[in-house]
Design a protein around this motif. Structure first.
Motif, mmCIF file in Angstrom:
data_model
loop_
_atom_site.group_PDB
_atom_site.id
_atom_site.type_symbol
_atom_site.label_atom_id
_atom_site.label_comp_id
_atom_site.label_asym_id
_atom_site.label_seq_id
_atom_site.Cartn_x
_atom_site.Cartn_y
_atom_site.Cartn_z
ATOM 1 N N LEU A 70 37.620 33.233 51.440
ATOM 2 C CA LEU A 70 38.648 32.264 51.063
ATOM 3 C C LEU A 70 39.545 32.789 49.947
ATOM 4 N N ILE A 95 35.763 30.838 58.043
ATOM 5 C CA ILE A 95 35.791 31.083 56.598
ATOM 6 C C ILE A 95 34.349 31.297 56.137
ATOM 7 N N THR A 97 32.546 31.933 52.569
ATOM 8 C CA THR A 97 32.912 31.894 51.155
ATOM 9 C C THR A 97 31.790 31.339 50.288
ATOM 10 N N ALA A 108 41.337 24.921 54.588
ATOM 11 C CA ALA A 108 41.039 25.951 55.580
ATOM 12 C C ALA A 108 41.096 25.393 56.996
#
Length: 219
Positions: A70, A95, A97, A108
């Motif tokens: 991210l 994603i 992260t 996102a």
């Protein structure tokens, strides 16, 4: 999707899921690449150290699934998703992260991510997510879905409430906040009561913690 010459049981060719990894930490990239490379149905086609490299490598390899951090230099994850989706709205991006605020998850997903995982997720959960997203499904753990839902259901703070909250986080007293914003202490208290209600908290400390976690204020 490319098909390798590897064969499995019964000499049936295995279709490999082509994965692009984007993370600014070398150890993370190498660790992910090693794990993914050991799976019978996945292979790594590229590794990017920042968001700009991620977009460039995506254009070059057109991977089946992209694992994207991210927060990266040059271009962050959400911006990279947006650029990739501008070229192909069907791009499958996950994603991966360490950040899990509802605002980051929502950002996102809104940009086009099909999956959202934390880096401490078990490796089998990661592999399962890659396979699900490759198959066209969305993959977000229940705990993150609940956090996202809680954030979305919360009433938005007004700009003045955010001003009060920001000064509160800087350690200002009600009197100091009022002086900074040219409002009375009574008005400051009124704004704080509204903030506490909207954030579902009961103290100044809790309000700051929740607001920080949701990305409403930066300390």
């Amino acid at each position: 999707m490319s098909v390798t010459s590897e064969t499995g049981q019964g000499d049936v060719p295995l279709a490999k899921i082509r994965v692009l990894i984007a993370d600014d930490h070398v150890a993370v990239r190498e660790g992910l690449a090693a794990m993914i490379g050991r799976q019978a149905d996945t292979m790594v086609v590229g590794e990017a150290a920042n968001g700009r490299e991620a977009v460039d490598l995506w254009q070059k390899h057109r991977p089946d699934v992209t694992l994207l951090d991210l927060r990266m230099p040059v271009l962050d994850g959400v911006s990279a998703i947006s650029e990739i989706h501008h070229q192909d709205a069907s791009a499958r991006i996950i994603i991966l992260t360490t950040f899990d605020s509802d605002s980051e998850i929502a950002g996102a997903i809104k940009a086009g991510a099909k999956g959202y995982l934390l880096k401490d997720a078990p490796r089998e959960e990661l592999f399962d997510c890659i396979r699900k997203v490759h198959a066209g499904e969305t993959c977000i753990p229940p705990s993150l879905v609940a956090k996202l839902a809680a954030g979305m259901s919360s009433e938005a703070l007004t700009s003045r409430e955010l001003d009060v909250l920001t000064l509160l986080a800087r350690g200002k007293s009600n009197k100091e906040i009022g002086g900074n914003l040219y409002i009375s202490e009574t008005t400051v208290k009124s704004h704080l009561r509204s903030v506490f209600t909207k954030l579902n908290v009961v103290s100044r400390t809790e309000a700051i913690a929740v607001a920080t976690r949701r990305g409403l204020i930066l300390l």
